[in-house]
Design a protein around this motif. Structure first.
Motif, short mmCIF file in Angstrom:
data_model
loop_
_atom_site.label_atom_id
_atom_site.label_comp_id
_atom_site.label_asym_id
_atom_site.label_seq_id
_atom_site.Cartn_x
_atom_site.Cartn_y
_atom_site.Cartn_z
N LEU A 7 0.85 -1.18 0.00
CA LEU A 7 0.00 0.00 0.00
C LEU A 7 0.89 1.24 0.00
O LEU A 7 1.67 1.44 0.93
CB LEU A 7 -0.92 0.02 1.22
CG LEU A 7 -1.81 1.26 1.34
CD1 LEU A 7 -2.81 1.31 0.20
CD2 LEU A 7 -2.54 1.31 2.68
N PRO A 8 0.80 2.10 -1.02
CA PRO A 8 1.70 3.27 -1.09
C PRO A 8 1.25 4.39 -0.18
O PRO A 8 0.16 4.36 0.41
CB PRO A 8 1.58 3.68 -2.57
CG PRO A 8 0.20 3.26 -2.95
CD PRO A 8 -0.10 2.01 -2.18
N ASP A 9 2.09 5.40 -0.09
CA ASP A 9 1.75 6.62 0.65
C ASP A 9 0.69 7.37 -0.13
O ASP A 9 0.89 7.74 -1.29
CB ASP A 9 3.01 7.48 0.81
CG ASP A 9 2.75 8.77 1.57
OD1 ASP A 9 1.62 8.93 2.09
OD2 ASP A 9 3.67 9.61 1.64
N LEU A 10 -0.47 7.61 0.47
CA LEU A 10 -1.58 8.27 -0.21
C LEU A 10 -1.52 9.79 -0.08
O LEU A 10 -2.44 10.47 -0.52
CB LEU A 10 -2.91 7.75 0.35
CG LEU A 10 -3.14 6.25 0.19
CD1 LEU A 10 -4.44 5.83 0.84
CD2 LEU A 10 -3.13 5.87 -1.28
N GLY A 11 -0.48 10.31 0.55
CA GLY A 11 -0.31 11.75 0.65
C GLY A 11 -0.97 12.35 1.87
O GLY A 11 -1.83 11.74 2.50
N GLU A 12 -0.55 13.57 2.22
CA GLU A 12 -1.13 14.34 3.33
C GLU A 12 -1.06 13.59 4.66
O GLU A 12 -1.92 13.74 5.52
CB GLU A 12 -2.59 14.71 3.02
CG GLU A 12 -2.74 15.72 1.91
CD GLU A 12 -2.11 17.07 2.26
OE1 GLU A 12 -2.41 17.60 3.35
OE2 GLU A 12 -1.33 17.57 1.46
N GLY A 13 -0.04 12.74 4.82
CA GLY A 13 0.12 12.04 6.08
C GLY A 13 -0.87 10.93 6.32
O GLY A 13 -0.99 10.45 7.45
N LEU A 14 -1.61 10.50 5.30
CA LEU A 14 -2.59 9.43 5.47
C LEU A 14 -1.85 8.09 5.50
O LEU A 14 -1.13 7.75 4.58
CB LEU A 14 -3.60 9.45 4.33
CG LEU A 14 -4.38 10.76 4.18
CD1 LEU A 14 -5.31 10.68 2.97
CD2 LEU A 14 -5.17 11.05 5.44
N THR A 15 -2.03 7.35 6.56
CA THR A 15 -1.28 6.11 6.76
C THR A 15 -2.15 4.87 6.67
O THR A 15 -1.64 3.76 6.81
CB THR A 15 -0.58 6.12 8.13
OG1 THR A 15 -1.58 6.25 9.17
CG2 THR A 15 0.40 7.28 8.21
N GLU A 16 -3.45 5.02 6.46
CA GLU A 16 -4.32 3.85 6.38
C GLU A 16 -5.41 4.09 5.37
O GLU A 16 -5.72 5.23 5.01
CB GLU A 16 -4.92 3.53 7.76
CG GLU A 16 -5.85 4.61 8.29
CD GLU A 16 -6.41 4.28 9.66
OE1 GLU A 16 -5.77 3.50 10.38
OE2 GLU A 16 -7.49 4.79 10.00
N ALA A 17 -6.00 3.00 4.90
CA ALA A 17 -7.10 3.06 3.94
C ALA A 17 -7.95 1.82 4.10
O ALA A 17 -7.50 0.81 4.67
CB ALA A 17 -6.57 3.17 2.51
N GLU A 18 -9.17 1.90 3.60
CA GLU A 18 -10.09 0.76 3.65
C GLU A 18 -10.27 0.20 2.25
O GLU A 18 -10.46 0.93 1.29
CB GLU A 18 -11.45 1.21 4.20
CG GLU A 18 -12.50 0.10 4.19
CD GLU A 18 -13.85 0.58 4.68
OE1 GLU A 18 -14.88 -0.04 4.34
OE2 GLU A 18 -13.89 1.59 5.42
N ILE A 19 -10.17 -1.12 2.14
CA ILE A 19 -10.39 -1.77 0.85
C ILE A 19 -11.87 -1.67 0.50
O ILE A 19 -12.73 -2.13 1.25
CB ILE A 19 -9.94 -3.24 0.89
CG1 ILE A 19 -8.43 -3.35 1.17
CG2 ILE A 19 -10.27 -3.94 -0.43
CD1 ILE A 19 -7.93 -4.77 1.31
N VAL A 20 -12.16 -1.06 -0.64
CA VAL A 20 -13.55 -0.95 -1.10
C VAL A 20 -13.90 -2.13 -1.99
O VAL A 20 -14.93 -2.79 -1.79
CB VAL A 20 -13.76 0.37 -1.86
CG1 VAL A 20 -15.17 0.44 -2.45
CG2 VAL A 20 -13.53 1.56 -0.93
N ALA A 21 -13.07 -2.42 -2.97
CA ALA A 21 -13.35 -3.54 -3.89
C ALA A 21 -12.06 -3.94 -4.60
O ALA A 21 -11.23 -3.09 -4.94
CB ALA A 21 -14.42 -3.17 -4.90
N TRP A 22 -11.91 -5.25 -4.83
CA TRP A 22 -10.82 -5.74 -5.65
C TRP A 22 -11.26 -5.70 -7.10
O TRP A 22 -12.39 -6.08 -7.43
CB TRP A 22 -10.45 -7.17 -5.25
CG TRP A 22 -9.72 -7.26 -3.95
CD1 TRP A 22 -10.21 -7.67 -2.75
CD2 TRP A 22 -8.35 -6.93 -3.72
NE1 TRP A 22 -9.25 -7.60 -1.78
CE2 TRP A 22 -8.08 -7.16 -2.34
CE3 TRP A 22 -7.32 -6.46 -4.54
CZ2 TRP A 22 -6.83 -6.93 -1.78
CZ3 TRP A 22 -6.07 -6.24 -3.98
CH2 TRP A 22 -5.84 -6.48 -2.61
N LEU A 23 -10.38 -5.29 -7.98
CA LEU A 23 -10.67 -5.22 -9.41
C LEU A 23 -10.06 -6.39 -10.16
O LEU A 23 -10.27 -6.51 -11.38
CB LEU A 23 -10.14 -3.90 -9.99
CG LEU A 23 -10.60 -2.62 -9.28
CD1 LEU A 23 -10.04 -1.40 -9.98
CD2 LEU A 23 -12.12 -2.56 -9.21
#
Length: 500
Positions: A7-23
């Motif tokens: 999982l890459p750096d999403l910018g603005e200090g965001l360190t986490e994300a939620e998986i919405v859907a696999w493509l």
């Protein structure tokens, strides 16, 4: 050899994300920069492209799961190694592997090196990412990741003596990936009777489209899958109101099934405590507002303004140009002009160097209430726009506000915020400054009130302006000068001509 996509750096200090859907799904062949997963950060929903080409070996994480920067999203195997392994197990020579959503010619010509791509639209090679398959994944047709794996052929069962038919098994809930198989086995159609609605019961084999992550999360926190409801939106789309209607139905005595035979009383949820996690966008907003209250010594001033002439000017513009200009767009134009006269309000405080950073460009933030919560998209370079361009920029933000699908770049770099909370039906508010900015201007509702005009009582359209400013940046005289300037422009829009 397999390579790991982190999982890459999403910018603005965001360190986490939620998986919405696999493509994609394990076994799919992908190319460099092909979108493989859709994730939701605290600010936006983005598709992440793979920096590697090859065969998807493994996926890590399920939709709804929180992942952190640096964690493995998927592994990609070298296509030559994967073909060799498949050839060893296959009876017949397999056809050329198909790239999901990518033409065969493109797949065969795809390199296997890394692109260094971080977000969609960024990379070191020409993008070969296919068009986003919204209709295929979000509106009913399952993606490859949702489809069940084809079963291996099994030997026919040995003949046995005839026995009496077994009684039908009670219905059980199945996962989304298992629903197609379960429906096929039962011989029933994919969609059940329309009599089952979101306000009645949850259907364990229903698969309704769900777009909003907020809707999915709300249902998941209450212990069920939103896709099992019958949506009331277009093409059966499940809306937030469907989930709320279902929850209200569960909290009433009528929600108890008629076939329930237990005599134990059903506890009401009216007095039950509910824990709501502070995560995602709400977490970012909480941190920013807390920082603002902790660091900024703010002061608030307000002023009632006769906006009758503003509405008359808007109608005159429509007559003269044939184009509609919203009241918010016109006030935004006055605000930009006021910031050129009082530039210190277009500033931020650098606490490390103990300096006031006065910005040259006016990047105007427009507070917007979205389905994901309060967001402040930014119109960059508002100082260089005429009234028409500024109007169009605001209209574009308004069009995106219902679902909050703003690009990450549209949510950063603001230098001053305009908040039209009058649309919420309130007259005024002591708003919290959007840190690290130095001021915010609020617009209350515009209603007819008694007003003194030329020593006589008249009915006028009146609006309350409220100004919150950082007292470290300026004193009340500067803030009052800016506020009264904007008020004069509202009361007499022609006066703006003197400053153009």
């Amino acid at each position: 050899m397999s390579r790991e996509f982190l999982l890459p750096d999403l910018g603005e200090g965001l360190t986490e994300a939620e998986i919405v859907a696999w493509l994609v799904a394990p076994g799919d062949t992908i190319v460099i920069d092909q979108a493989v997963v859709e994730v939701e950060s605290a600010k936006s929903i983005v598709e992440l492209p793979s920096p590697y080409g090859g065969v998807v070996a493994s996926l890590f994480g399920e939709p709804g799961q929180i992942i952190h920067a640096g964690q493995v999203l998927l592994t990609v195997a070298d296509p030559a190694a994967a073909d060799a392994a498949d050839a060893a197990d296959a009876v017949d020579a397999p056809a050329a592997p198909a790239v999901v959503g990518v033409p065969a010619a493109m797949a065969t010509a795809a390199p296997t090196g890394g692109s260094g791509a971080v977000l969609v639209g960024y990379g070191t090679t020409e993008s070969t990412r296919p068009a986003r398959r919204v209709a295929a994944g979000r509106f009913g047709t399952p993606r490859a990741a949702d489809a069940p794996a084809p079963p291996k052929p099994a030997a026919p069962p040995a003949p046995t003596a005839p026995t009496a038919p077994a009684p039908p098994a009670p219905p059980v809930a199945v996962s989304r990936a298992e629903r197609p198989a379960a429906v096929a086995a039962s011989g029933s159609p994919a969609h059940v009777s329309p009599a089952i609605t979101s306000s009645s019961t949850v259907d364990p084999i229903r698969s309704s489209p769900v777009v909003s992550p907020i809707v999915r999360r709300l249902a998941r926190e209450k212990g069920f899958d939103a896709s099992m409801l019958a949506g009331s939106g277009r093409n059966g789309l499940v809306l937030r109101s469907d989930v709320e209607d279902h929850l209200r139905h569960l909290s009433t005595p009528a929600a108890v099934p008629a076939q329930r035979t237990t005599t134990a009383p059903v506890a009401s949820d009216a007095s039950a405590d509910i824990r709501i996690p502070i995560s995602g966008l709400r977490k970012v907003v909480s941190q920013r507002l807390t920082t603002s209250r902790r660091e900024i010594p703010e002061a608030t001033i307000w002023l009632d303004v006769d906006a009758t002439a503003l509405f008359a000017a808007r109608d005159q513009l429509l007559t003269a140009t044939g184009e509609r200009f919203s009241v918010t767009a016109l006030i935004a134009r006055f605000v930009v002009a006021g910031l050129r006269l009082y530039p210190v309000l277009n500033s931020s405080v650098d606490t490390a160097s103990q300096e006031i950073l006065q910005h040259g460009a006016v990047n105007l933030g427009i507070a917007a209430q979205t389905s994901r919560g309060l967001m402040v998209p930014v119109i960059h370079g508002a100082h260089a726009m005429n009234t028409r361009r500024l109007r169009d920029a605001i209209a574009a933000l308004v069009a995106q506000s219902p679902d909050g699908t703003f690009a990450p770049s549209a949510l950063t770099g603001g230098t001053f915020t305009l908040n039209n909370f009058g649309s919420l039906g309130v007259d005024g508010s002591a708003a919290i400054i959007n840190h690290p900015e130095a001021a915010i201007l609020g617009i209350g509702r515009m209603i007819e009130r008694p007003w003194v005009v030329d020593h006589e009582l008249a009915v006028r359209t009146v609006v309350e302006l409220s100004m919150v400013f950082d007292h470290r940046v300026c004193d009340g005289g500067t803030a009052a000068g800016f506020l009264t300037y904007v008020a004069r422009c509202i009361e007499n829009p022609v006066s703006l001509l003197a400053d153009l």
